[in-house]
Every structure is written in C-alpha cells, then in structure tokens.
Design an enzyme around this catalytic site. Structure first.
Site, PDB file in Angstrom:
ATOM      1  N   TYR A  82      25.078 -18.231  13.663  1.00 47.85           N
ATOM      2  CA  TYR A  82      26.265 -19.092  13.685  1.00 47.85           C
ATOM      3  C   TYR A  82      25.880 -20.520  13.246  1.00 47.85           C
ATOM      4  O   TYR A  82      26.495 -21.101  12.340  1.00 47.85           O
ATOM      5  CB  TYR A  82      26.870 -19.100  15.096  1.00 47.85           C
ATOM      6  CG  TYR A  82      27.930 -20.155  15.288  1.00 47.85           C
ATOM      7  CD1 TYR A  82      29.230 -19.952  14.842  1.00 47.85           C
ATOM      8  CD2 TYR A  82      27.638 -21.370  15.917  1.00 47.85           C
ATOM      9  CE1 TYR A  82      30.204 -20.927  14.997  1.00 47.85           C
ATOM     10  CE2 TYR A  82      28.604 -22.348  16.087  1.00 47.85           C
ATOM     11  CZ  TYR A  82      29.890 -22.122  15.628  1.00 47.85           C
ATOM     12  OH  TYR A  82      30.850 -23.086  15.791  1.00 47.85           O
ATOM     13  N   LYS A  92      39.882 -17.790  24.439  1.00 47.06           N
ATOM     14  CA  LYS A  92      38.532 -17.568  23.924  1.00 47.06           C
ATOM     15  C   LYS A  92      37.696 -16.738  24.910  1.00 47.06           C
ATOM     16  O   LYS A  92      36.506 -16.487  24.693  1.00 47.06           O
ATOM     17  CB  LYS A  92      37.827 -18.905  23.658  1.00 47.06           C
ATOM     18  CG  LYS A  92      38.411 -19.660  22.482  1.00 47.06           C
ATOM     19  CD  LYS A  92      37.674 -20.947  22.218  1.00 47.06           C
ATOM     20  CE  LYS A  92      36.313 -20.667  21.633  1.00 47.06           C
ATOM     21  NZ  LYS A  92      35.604 -21.922  21.252  1.00 47.06           N
TER      22      LYS A  92
HETATM   23  N1  LIG Z   1      35.193 -25.081  20.580  1.00 45.88           N
HETATM   24  C1  LIG Z   1      33.999 -25.617  20.372  1.00 45.88           C
HETATM   25  O1  LIG Z   1      33.329 -26.059  21.317  1.00 45.88           O
HETATM   26  C2  LIG Z   1      33.450 -25.726  18.963  1.00 45.88           C
HETATM   27  C3  LIG Z   1      32.237 -26.409  18.795  1.00 45.88           C
HETATM   28  C4  LIG Z   1      31.725 -26.526  17.505  1.00 45.88           C
HETATM   29  C5  LIG Z   1      32.411 -26.007  16.427  1.00 45.88           C
HETATM   30  N2  LIG Z   1      33.558 -25.319  16.630  1.00 45.88           N
HETATM   31  C6  LIG Z   1      34.246 -24.788  15.448  1.00 45.88           C
HETATM   32  O2  LIG Z   1      35.584 -25.224  15.473  1.00 45.88           O
HETATM   33  C7  LIG Z   1      36.424 -24.260  14.853  1.00 45.88           C
HETATM   34  C8  LIG Z   1      37.535 -23.868  15.800  1.00 45.88           C
HETATM   35  O3  LIG Z   1      36.946 -23.314  16.967  1.00 45.88           O
HETATM   36  P1  LIG Z   1      37.763 -22.893  18.246  1.00 45.88           P
HETATM   37  O4  LIG Z   1      37.000 -23.324  19.433  1.00 45.88           O
HETATM   38  O5  LIG Z   1      39.171 -23.307  18.079  1.00 45.88           O
HETATM   39  O6  LIG Z   1      37.604 -21.304  18.146  1.00 45.88           O
HETATM   40  P2  LIG Z   1      38.708 -20.147  18.132  1.00 45.88           P
HETATM   41  O7  LIG Z   1      37.925 -18.880  18.062  1.00 45.88           O
HETATM   42  O8  LIG Z   1      39.682 -20.333  19.237  1.00 45.88           O
HETATM   43  O9  LIG Z   1      39.462 -20.396  16.758  1.00 45.88           O
HETATM   44  C9  LIG Z   1      39.047 -19.845  15.540  1.00 45.88           C
HETATM   45  C10 LIG Z   1      40.239 -19.114  14.949  1.00 45.88           C
HETATM   46  O10 LIG Z   1      39.835 -18.603  13.671  1.00 45.88           O
HETATM   47  C11 LIG Z   1      40.449 -17.356  13.513  1.00 45.88           C
HETATM   48  N3  LIG Z   1      39.656 -16.550  12.578  1.00 45.88           N
HETATM   49  C12 LIG Z   1      38.414 -16.054  12.767  1.00 45.88           C
HETATM   50  N4  LIG Z   1      38.041 -15.355  11.697  1.00 45.88           N
HETATM   51  C13 LIG Z   1      39.075 -15.418  10.814  1.00 45.88           C
HETATM   52  C14 LIG Z   1      39.289 -14.868   9.525  1.00 45.88           C
HETATM   53  N5  LIG Z   1      38.368 -14.112   8.933  1.00 45.88           N
HETATM   54  N6  LIG Z   1      40.461 -15.117   8.899  1.00 45.88           N
HETATM   55  C15 LIG Z   1      41.427 -15.872   9.509  1.00 45.88           C
HETATM   56  N7  LIG Z   1      41.267 -16.408  10.734  1.00 45.88           N
HETATM   57  C16 LIG Z   1      40.099 -16.183  11.384  1.00 45.88           C
HETATM   58  C17 LIG Z   1      40.459 -16.720  14.890  1.00 45.88           C
HETATM   59  O11 LIG Z   1      41.466 -15.737  14.982  1.00 45.88           O
HETATM   60  C18 LIG Z   1      40.715 -17.925  15.787  1.00 45.88           C
HETATM   61  O12 LIG Z   1      42.059 -18.055  16.097  1.00 45.88           O
HETATM   62  C19 LIG Z   1      35.531 -23.101  14.459  1.00 45.88           C
HETATM   63  O13 LIG Z   1      35.162 -23.272  13.116  1.00 45.88           O
HETATM   64  C20 LIG Z   1      34.332 -23.278  15.358  1.00 45.88           C
HETATM   65  O14 LIG Z   1      33.171 -22.705  14.797  1.00 45.88           O
HETATM   66  C21 LIG Z   1      34.115 -25.181  17.871  1.00 45.88           C
END
Ligand SMILES: NC(=O)c1ccc[n+]([C@@H]2O[C@H](COP(=O)([O-])OP(=O)(O)OC[C@H]3O[C@@H](n4cnc5c(N)ncnc54)[C@H](O)[C@@H]3O)[C@@H](O)[C@H]2O)c1
Length: 335
Positions: A160, A199
């Site tokens: 990741y 999540k």
């Molecule tokens: N929450 C955190 O602490 C955190 C920290 C660092 C980075 N991030 C990044 O922030 C972004 C959002 O994270 P989040 O916490 O909201 O996670 P999340 O999993 O709630 O949201 C990600 C969304 O992307 C969608 N998704 C996944 N694969 C997909 C695909 N192939 N096509 C279309 N949609 C797809 C999922 O259905 C989900 O709704 C992500 O890129 C994650 O890597 C989050």
C-alpha cells in the site's frame, strides 16, 4: 466554513471514492457550501467481495451519502471504458481522487498497483484533457520505516505504502512537463472523524476504542502503546487541506497531519474522560510487527508555507467534537 475565495458554484467536481470516508465528507463540503457546484461521485461501492485478509474489497457505503443530491456513478476506476465515458460526458474543473484500496494490510500486489497507481495516471490524463486541477490522496504510509517525515524520505514497508510512493513519483514526472493544471498530492496521516464507520476494522482507533468503551469492554491496546505514536488528524483539517490545494499554482506533494505525534494510550485516555467511562486498559501482542509504523509525525512546514494550511484540531478537540457522532453510531449501527 470556507477555506479560500474560490467560488465552486457552477464548477464541476469529480470525487473518486466519494462513497468512502474522506470522499463523502468532501462531497458534502461542496454541497453545503456551494449548492450550485456540480458534484460527481464515482465509487465502486461494496459488494460483499473480500480480499485474502478477509476485509471487504470496497468500503464504499450508500449511507455515507444519505442526503447527497449530486450525481452518483457506481463503477471501477480500473475500467478504461468508464473513464472514457467520463472524459466525453463531463468537463471537470477539479478532480479529487480519493478512490483506492485504502486497506494497508491488503497483500494482493497486482490489484493494489493497478488500482492505486495505474488508475491514478489514467485519471490524471483526463485531468490534463479537461484542464482540471488534480488533488489526490497520498499517505503517511509512504514513510514506512523512515524516521524523517518529509517528502523525499519515503521508505514504505507494505505494498500500500509503495503504491502511494509510485503515485507521488508519477506526479513529479508529470510536473516536469509544461502542463496547464496543478497537481497536488496530500499525504494524509491517520485520519479520524464522521463517515469512517463503514471502514469496519480499518476505521480509526478513535472510533474503535470509542465503541469498545461504550460497549462496557476494556479497550485492548497493543503492548507498549504508550510508546506507539502517530500523527492523528481530524477530518475537518483534511477537508481544509483539499480545499487549499485548489488554489492556483500549488503543485507538489505535502504532508497533512497535525505535526504532533500522540500515543494510542492518549486516545483511550481522552475517550474515557469524554465518555466518562473508565474500564481500565488491556494489553495484547501486536500481530503486525514488521509492517507496522511505531512513530509518525508530519513535518508540516512546507504545507503551511505553500498551501497556507494550519491544522485547527489537536486530538483533544477533534475527539471532543466527534463524541456525539461516536455515540450516535453506537446507538444506530452497533448496539
Ligand atoms: N483514512 C486515512 O487515515 C487515510 C490515510 C492516508 C491516506 N488515505 C487515503 O485517502 C483516500 C480515501 O481514504 P478513506 O479513508 O476515505 O478510505 P475509504 O476506503 O473509505 O474510501 C475509498 C473509497 O474508494 C472506493 N474504491 C476502492 N477501489 C475502487 C475502485 N477500483 N474503483 C472505484 N472506487 C474504488 C471504495 O469503495 C471507497 O469508498 C484513499 O486514497 C486512502 O488511501 C486515507
């Protein structure tokens, strides 16, 4: 709250991953502050399918979008035909790319790279064609084993984190070209706040400990948790960073955290105080040693200087404002 002078009314905004935690908060930010902004959410939504670690392939959930009145498209960012349709049917002004395999414990390298890295580049090509600014989610997981939390010192320790480094590398490559758009990568640290419940086990420990405490259980911490420190950042500050990233000429990759590492023990202490329930603490072995970050602390100097970002929520305040939502979720979804 408005974070800059840009009027997003009459603009068209694509939010990939908009049914997830951060993406849905962004969707509501635009709906609530700019009612004439055209917001398009693209998300694959959950299907029940799981990865080999047992976790869902998608955490997207319709309940994150209850009350949303924009456009919702269920689709996969790996689907080139769908991307072509988006390119033809819309003219985006901004793309907030949040869709990703967000679960740091997923080991399917093929799908991780395809989804997080290759699909990002394909979306970037749409941004260039549309002259849309691209703001995408990178991650503190890029730092992995590094002890220097500054862009350029990445050392990911899982696929990741590696995928997010590759996104940043693509960004730097494209920024060498003479493009008419800005591209901003935001390395979020550990985010917590509303709309993270779906999540499941990958939701923040703020929510998970909160619900353990409300259930009357003794919160389970990894051994040595007073020395496991992370930079925990409240969702409102993540929204602030995304909006500031829309200002012209801010291209680059920035850390988004509070700049202060706090322990998992601190989270439990604050929750127990705010919830007025103290069942003590239990310590269990950490099964993730080897691919686990024991210390993260965002260096936010350049984020402050170039984005004008200033985190507004220390952990005490963030948890305090989050408490009513933690309780509501417990009543409506957990109990
Ligand atoms: N929450 C955190 O602490 C955190 C920290 C660092 C980075 N991030 C990044 O922030 C972004 C959002 O994270 P989040 O916490 O909201 O996670 P999340 O999993 O709630 O949201 C990600 C969304 O992307 C969608 N998704 C996944 N694969 C997909 C695909 N192939 N096509 C279309 N949609 C797809 C999922 O259905 C989900 O709704 C992500 O890129 C994650 O890597 C989050």
């Amino acid at each position: 709250m408005k974070y800059n002078d840009i009027n997003f009314n009459k603009k068209t905004v694509l939010i990939t991953g908009g049914a997830g935690f951060i993406g849905s908060n962004l969707a509501f930010y635009f709906q609530n502050n700019y009612p004439n902004c055209k917001v398009v959410v693209l998300d694959c939504f959950r299907s029940g399918e799981t990865f080999s670690n047992g976790n869902l392939k998608s955490f997207g959930h319709f309940k994150n979008l209850l009350g949303f009145n924009g456009i919702v498209i269920s689709g996969d960012i790996n689907d080139k035909k769908l991307l072509k349709e988006l390119e033809i049917n819309y003219k985006f002004d901004y793309i907030f790319h949040q869709a990703a395999i967000s679960d740091t414990t997923v080991s399917e390298q093929d799908l991780m790279i395809k989804t997080n890295v290759n699909a990002y580049e394909n979306l970037l090509k749409i941004a260039i064609k549309h002259k849309a600014n691209m703001i995408y989610a990178s991650s503190a997981a890029t730092y992995g084993d590094s002890n220097r939390f500054e862009v350029g010192h990445e050392s990911p320790n899982n696929v990741y984190g590696f995928s997010k480094v590759m996104m940043d590398n693509i960004t730097f490559e494209y920024l060498k070209k003479d493009l008419n758009i800005s591209i901003v990568g935001l390395k979020y640290f550990n985010v917590y706040g509303s709309r993270e419940f779906f999540k499941n086990k990958t939701a923040s420990m703020v929510l998970q400990f909160g619900h353990q405490i409300l259930k009357g259980l003794t919160p389970k911490l990894f051994e040595g948790s007073d020395k496991i420190l992370r930079d925990f950042i409240y969702i409102e500050d993540i929204i602030q960073a995304n909006i500031l990233a829309t200002n012209p000429k801010r291209s680059g990759v920035y850390n988004i955290g509070t700049g202060k590492a706090r322990s998992f023990e601190d989270i439990v202490n604050i929750l127990q105080k705010e919830l007025e329930i103290d069942n003590g603490k239990e310590y269990i072995p950490n099964p993730y040693v080897g691919s686990y970050q024991f210390f993260t602390e965002a260096n936010i100097e350049s984020t402050k200087e170039f984005l004008g970002y200033n985190p507004r929520f220390e952990m005490e305040e963030g948890i305090k404002v989050y408490i009513p939502e933690i309780k509501r979720l417990f009543q409506e979804e957990v109990k």
